[in-house]
Design a protein around this motif. Structure first.
Motif, PDB file in Angstrom:
ATOM      1  N   CYS A 318       0.827  -1.216   0.000  1.00 15.47           N
ATOM      2  CA  CYS A 318       0.000   0.000   0.000  1.00 15.47           C
ATOM      3  C   CYS A 318       0.858   1.262   0.000  1.00 15.47           C
ATOM      4  O   CYS A 318       0.455   2.296  -0.543  1.00 15.47           O
ATOM      5  N   PHE A 319       2.044   1.196   0.609  1.00 12.74           N
ATOM      6  CA  PHE A 319       2.902   2.375   0.721  1.00 12.74           C
ATOM      7  C   PHE A 319       3.275   2.933  -0.643  1.00 12.74           C
ATOM      8  O   PHE A 319       3.521   4.132  -0.795  1.00 12.74           O
ATOM      9  N   ASP A 322       0.669   5.482  -1.755  1.00 14.33           N
ATOM     10  CA  ASP A 322       0.781   6.706  -0.945  1.00 14.33           C
ATOM     11  C   ASP A 322       2.028   7.489  -1.349  1.00 14.33           C
ATOM     12  O   ASP A 322       2.014   8.726  -1.430  1.00 14.33           O
ATOM     13  N   TRP A 323       3.109   6.787  -1.599  1.00 17.93           N
ATOM     14  CA  TRP A 323       4.371   7.401  -1.998  1.00 17.93           C
ATOM     15  C   TRP A 323       4.210   8.108  -3.336  1.00 17.93           C
ATOM     16  O   TRP A 323       4.642   9.253  -3.516  1.00 17.93           O
ATOM     17  N   GLN A 326       2.240  11.229  -3.051  1.00 17.85           N
ATOM     18  CA  GLN A 326       2.982  12.277  -2.355  1.00 17.85           C
ATOM     19  C   GLN A 326       3.972  12.964  -3.278  1.00 17.85           C
ATOM     20  O   GLN A 326       4.249  14.161  -3.128  1.00 17.85           O
ATOM     21  N   TRP A 350       8.084  -0.194  -7.361  1.00 15.02           N
ATOM     22  CA  TRP A 350       7.162  -0.780  -6.399  1.00 15.02           C
ATOM     23  C   TRP A 350       5.730  -0.822  -6.930  1.00 15.02           C
ATOM     24  O   TRP A 350       4.984  -1.751  -6.635  1.00 15.02           O
TER      25      TRP A 350
END
Length: 498
Positions: A318-319, A322-323, A326, A350
């Protein structure tokens, strides 16, 4: 024809078109569904709906066996010629399970006419005729080459020029050229052996081959069906309205369908369809990485990144999403420069890995209820002279018949292994699993996805199927409890994919 106890009538089939009931039945009937079990208690007023719910709960529970054991023919159900009907087949007793988990039991031998599938005249498929002509010429050429190999060295030297001509024609795939080369080899071979060019093809094989060449191929499918039986009149008027005549029993039966085969090719393998989907996903990932690398400013980069995020959903990493969000959120109007290569390339890596792992995950399969169980392929010849339309041969073997089994979530070519099952898995577990399949790999190469070169290396190692042990494995070290995880496979010593 199949008796009433074996196949549904048109009226009965229309009334009970689906195991979901009498309502319109979508494809989702065969999806995995949650179960609701009726609960009975003292003093409860039982209605027909409660008893029907109990029956449907039991049916739903039994049908779950398809996820454990698969679907297809369990036993019996051989298809043979009908001695009383040249265009008919006999379906022998047996048991099968369709892809929705319905049990199909044929209790006694039945017959089915395929007269409606008969060709009006003898079939002629130009493409199939060319293919068969090439196969015949290739078989004959290989036979001659084998005879040359059995001769002495001196005799082989006498026909070496003709042998080279045959081999070149085989490599070129030119039928006319191959026939000329074979003729030249036969003429030269007779000088060293008078019987060199004698045909070894059996008359039986030649007769069978010629009969199939002019026949129409038809695939047979077995379907679950049901119909109402033993009608009764309700004893009194109730909440359902006036007493009407209703079926008190539902006979579970079967029906046959057939499909005329174009080109007489074997059914398409699950691997072919899966590989197309995988190639499309792989090319989309490569195009995404290329656009991100070539982005000249942050505006273009965020456009490509947003497009990817809108068309994909997070999997287990999931990161990464979000990354990626951002990266664009930090962009300001004053700074139109593209973000640093390290940050962007690692985010792209990723996102691609997360999408690949999510796509390779095996869920519970579903199917279209209209899909029948492949039973056999039948060859029919049209009416000729004083002979009626008739069946030439029946093939009850795979791939024209489906034995009981699962559809592989990650299919592969025969004798190979789909490596997709190991993507995202711990290296220690993958190493032992590969060894169990006869593939021994002693090391997993670490990849650091923080620049475009490392990302390109990862994308080149996109091999998903391998048939031997010559592979390289790429891992990324996540540290902590996650440890080293497999992210790609490559042919040993190469950057190309299989």
């Amino acid at each position: 024809m199949l008796t009433k106890s074996q196949t549904a009538t048109a009226k009965g089939a229309a009334q009970h078109a689906c195991s979901c009931g009498c309502a319109p039945c979508p494809k989702e009937c065969c999806d995995l569904a949650c179960l609701v079990r009726p609960n009975f208690f003292c003093g409860q007023l039982l209605t027909d709906a409660d008893l029907t719910a109990l029956v449907e709960w039991n049916r739903a529970r039994f049908s779950l066996a398809r996820f454990r054991h698969g679907w297809g023919v369990v036993c019996g159900l051989e298809v043979t010629c009908d001695s009383n009907n040249p265009a008919g087949v006999r379906i022998h007793p047996g048991y099968a399970v369709d892809c929705c988990g319905n049990d199909i039991v044929v209790c006694e031998t039945g017959t089915q006419s395929l007269a409606d599938a008969c060709p009006k005249t003898a079939c002629f498929d130009p493409y199939d005729a060319r293919r068969r002509a090439w196969e015949d010429a290739q078989r004959h050429a290989n036979g001659l080459l084998q005879r040359v190999a059995d001769k002495t060295d001196e005799q082989q030297q006498l026909v070496q020029q003709q042998v080279d001509g045959v081999q070149k024609a085989l490599n070129a795939g030119d039928l006319g050229r191959l026939r000329e080369a074979v003729k030249a080899l036969e003429d030269a071979g007779r000088k060293i052996d008078p019987h060199f060019a004698d045909s070894e093809q059996s008359s039986a094989a030649g007769l069978f081959d010629s009969l199939l060449a002019g026949a129409q191929a038809v695939d047979l499918f077995l379907h679950y069906a049901e119909y109402g039986d033993e009608p009764q009149t309700a004893l009194r008027r109730g909440a359902c309205g006036a007493g009407e005549c209703q079926d008190s029993r539902v006979r579970e039966a079967c029906r046959l369908s057939w499909q005329i085969v174009v080109g007489r090719n074997a059914p398409r393998s699950p691997w072919d369809a899966w590989q197309e989907q995988y190639d499309q996903r792989r090319m989309a990932a490569e195009e995404f990485a290329r656009r991100m690398q070539e982005a000249k400013d942050s505006k273009a980069l965020c456009t490509y990144l947003t497009d990817w995020l809108d068309n994909h959903t997070p999997g287990q990493f999931c990161f990464a999403y979000d990354w990626a969000k951002q990266i664009c959120a930090n962009r300001t109007k004053r700074d139109e420069r593209a973000p640093a290569e390290r940050e962007v390339s690692e985010a792209v890596f990723w996102l691609i890995v997360d999408d690949l792992i999510a796509w390779l995950a095996c869920g519970c399969p579903n199917c279209d209820k209209a899909t029948g169980i492949p039973l056999a392929r039948v060859w029919l010849r049209g009416a000729e002279r004083d002979q009626p339309c008739r069946i030439v041969a029946i093939d009850n073997a795979a791939p024209y018949r489906r034995p009981l089994g699962h559809d592989d979530c990650l299919p592969s070519r025969p004798g190979c292994i789909n490596l997709g099952q190991f993507i995202g898995q711990p290296w220690a577990a993958v190493q032992s699993d590969l060894a169990a399949h006869g593939i021994v790999v002693n090391a997993c190469e670490s990849i650091m996805p923080n620049n475009w070169e490392a990302l390109a290396s990862f994308l080149r190692c996109r091999m998903i199927v391998r048939c031997n042990e010559n592979i390289r494995v790429l891992c990324v070290d996540l540290g902590g409890m996650w440890g080293r995880r497999v992210v790609a496979f490559c042919p040993a010593g190469q950057g190309e994919h299989s």
